[in-house]
Write an enzyme that holds these catalytic residues in place. Structure first.
Site, PDB file in Angstrom:
ATOM      1  N   SER A 146      -9.831  -1.702   6.823  1.00  0.00           N
ATOM      2  CA  SER A 146      -9.222  -1.462   5.504  1.00  0.00           C
ATOM      3  C   SER A 146      -8.465  -2.647   4.928  1.00  0.00           C
ATOM      4  O   SER A 146      -8.047  -2.595   3.769  1.00  0.00           O
ATOM      5  CB  SER A 146      -8.296  -0.239   5.568  1.00  0.00           C
ATOM      6  OG  SER A 146      -9.068   0.937   5.635  1.00  0.00           O
TER       7      SER A 146
ATOM      8  N   SER B 240      -9.529   0.947   2.766  1.00  0.00           N
ATOM      9  CA  SER B 240      -8.693   1.794   1.935  1.00  0.00           C
ATOM     10  C   SER B 240      -7.552   1.037   1.249  1.00  0.00           C
ATOM     11  O   SER B 240      -6.914   1.607   0.357  1.00  0.00           O
ATOM     12  CB  SER B 240      -8.100   2.925   2.776  1.00  0.00           C
ATOM     13  OG  SER B 240      -7.244   2.414   3.786  1.00  0.00           O
TER      14      SER B 240
ATOM     15  N   LYS C 284       0.861  -1.190   0.000  1.00  0.00           N
ATOM     16  CA  LYS C 284       0.000   0.000   0.000  1.00  0.00           C
ATOM     17  C   LYS C 284       0.894   1.236   0.000  1.00  0.00           C
ATOM     18  O   LYS C 284       1.923   1.248   0.706  1.00  0.00           O
ATOM     19  CB  LYS C 284      -0.864  -0.063   1.261  1.00  0.00           C
ATOM     20  CG  LYS C 284      -1.943   0.978   1.394  1.00  0.00           C
ATOM     21  CD  LYS C 284      -2.803   0.653   2.623  1.00  0.00           C
ATOM     22  CE  LYS C 284      -3.976   1.593   2.785  1.00  0.00           C
ATOM     23  NZ  LYS C 284      -4.862   1.198   3.911  1.00  0.00           N
TER      24      LYS C 284
END
Lengths: 64, 458
Positions: free
Chosen positions: B179, B155, B79
């Site tokens: 997330s 996310s 990420k």
């Protein structure tokens, strides 16, 4: 608290913090603030404010 | 053309045995990403040169007869809130993308490298991690590889998309309120949100210190455990990281569910979900022979408190950026951050105090049960651009509701394995396998049992 009160609070607090909230953002900001108020009400009803130690306990670290 | 084995376990074995080279694996993976990433939106940065350098280092070590790490030659990506030396840490934003490049890798990247894994790049995410959709106004959405018109969830949307698309077998993400667990559910993947404080967050861009966790995604439980084991270990520079001994999970997963007391969350966790989400939960319970039900008390309050802590801490973190560059935020995060900056301090402190009460509630439940099952999300993957979902016969804001089942769990840092349940031809749903603090082994044992039962039939 009325919607006008909330609007005044947002304007005043934002000005004090040096935040600019554009007119077209205001409705959304107000909506999110109201959501948070509802969340806070749920938490306050538990009596947690006076019933416990806050979770983020600070533990001093020794100097190495 | 090199055929890349499907799992990290197989890749590491093939590289260690000399059946294939890490370089061939990595070149094949990079070529595919460069061809197909435009359709998926998983990667925001591809670290080709670095990846080839790392792969050659693995191959050289093998040629010299040195012992290889457990992830030798395994491609992965992170990420884009993980610092990568030489790259700016975007954290999903336009503003931070202009920051100077990071000097060092995030600690978990260093640990992956030490285990022989090869970093292919940085992955798309919702801005500053304040997101459940995987959409991003600056970089475009990460698209669900199962149906590219649908959301990945967020996310950690790119982290899920990259694994579900087969670009990499494993990835690293973060989870503050869901997330990892929500994207794993939407993309049909396994994810692990370890206990709060298990994995050091050193070198990652924070969102909400009180609730931020790091963790892996994978297509198999064995791969999930392999990565998790490679990145464990205390680090004093993250003040939240606990001095827990490393507890390898991979050797535990073959034990299955034998001897574990399993319950299914009811009450709050059966309200507001699509019938198919509950059917997936029930299917998992049936596969485990779990007949017990448990009501998690005050889950709605826990979610509310998590909301307040996230809103207040996230907004405080970004206060200076909100002052200077509010128009450069993604509109879907900016207005929530602005509101959060204005919350009375008493709301935040009460939420932190409630966290202590709720921790005691959950501890009581885990004296009776070893594992609790709950849905990961109330729906399957929504369409990109969708703003509302139908819950209980009413249309409600999508972004505010995707975390209703995950937030009360991460609020007190419990470890969770996210397990996909999928009927043939249908979109997957997610099940949270929740255990007491530091019992990631229980989560992964149950996840492996469900995997073996064939609950993720594509």
């Amino acid at each position: 608290m009325t919607r006008d009160d909330t609007s005044t609070l947002i304007d005043t607090a934002a000005a004090n913090l040096g935040l600019h909230i554009a007119p077209e953002w205001k409705d959304n900001v107000t909506m999110f603030f109201e959501v948070a108020r509802g969340m806070a009400r749920l938490v306050e009803e538990t009596g947690a404010a006076a019933a416990s130690e806050a979770a983020p306990v600070f533990t001093p670290r020794s100097v190495e | 053309m090199t055929t890349v084995p499907a799992t990290a376990v197989e890749i590491a074995r093939a590289v260690a045995s000399g059946e294939t080279s890490a370089e061939d694996i990595v070149r094949a993976a990079l070529d595919r990403i460069e061809r197909e990433n435009g359709d998926i939106g998983a990667f925001t940065d591809i670290t080709r040169e670095r990846a080839l350098r790392e792969a050659k280092t693995v191959d050289r070590a093998r040629a010299e007869g040195r012992k290889l790490g457990p992830l030798a030659g395994v491609p992965y990506a992170v990420k884009n809130l993980y610092a990568i030396a030489g790259y700016s840490t975007r954290a999903g934003s336009k503003i931070s993308a202009a920051d100077p490049p990071a000097q060092d890798d995030a600690l978990l990247i260093a640990r992956m490298r030490a285990a022989g894994a090869v970093l292919l790049g940085a992955l798309n995410m919702g801005e500053y991690a304040y997101d459940f959709t995987g959409e991003n106004a600056h970089y475009g959405p990460s698209r669900n590889p199962l149906d590219t018109a649908r959301m990945t969830g967020g996310s950690s949307g790119g982290s899920a998309a990259a694994v579900a698309a087969g670009f990499v077998p494993v990835s690293l993400g973060s989870d503050t309120n869901g997330s990892i667990r929500v994207p794993a559910a939407f993309c049909g993947l396994y994810g692990l949100k370890p206990t709060y404080g298990r994995l050091p967050r050193t070198g990652t861009f924070p969102f909400c210190d009180s609730l931020d966790h790091l963790g892996p995604f994978a297509r198999t439980v064995a791969d999930l455990a392999l990565v998790y084991d490679a990145v464990q270990g205390h680090d004093a520079s993250d003040p939240v990281c606990a001095r827990q001994p490393i507890a390898p999970a991979a050797p535990e997963i073959a034990k299955g569910g034998t001897g574990l007391r399993i319950a299914v969350a009811t009450g709050y966790f059966r309200q507001d979900a699509e019938p198919a989400a509950l059917a997936a939960l029930d299917k998992a319970a049936d596969a485990l022979g779990a007949a017990a039900e448990v009501e998690i008390p005050r889950a709605a309050v826990a979610r509310a408190a998590a909301f307040l802590i996230t809103n207040a801490e996230g907004s405080a973190l970004h206060l200076e950026r909100l002052r200077r560059r509010p128009a450069d935020f993604d509109p879907d995060t900016r207005d929530r951050f602005l509101a959060g900056a204005l919350l009375p301090a008493s709301w935040y402190v009460s939420a932190q105090r409630f966290r202590r009460l709720y921790e005691a509630d959950m501890a009581e439940l885990f004296r009776r049960f070893d594992v609790i099952l709950a849905p990961s999300a109330p729906t399957s993957a929504p369409k990109l651009g969708q703003k509302t979902i139908a819950i209980g016969g009413k249309d409600v804001p999508l972004r505010a509701h995707m975390g209703i089942y995950t937030q009360p769990i991460s609020f007190v840092g419990l470890p969770v394995a996210a397990v996909p349940v999928r009927e043939p031809g249908a979109l997957p749903y997610g099940v949270q396998v929740i255990a007491a603090p530091w019992r990631e082994d229980y989560c992964l044992r149950i996840a492996a049992t469900l995997e073996a039962a064939g609950l993720n039939a594509a």
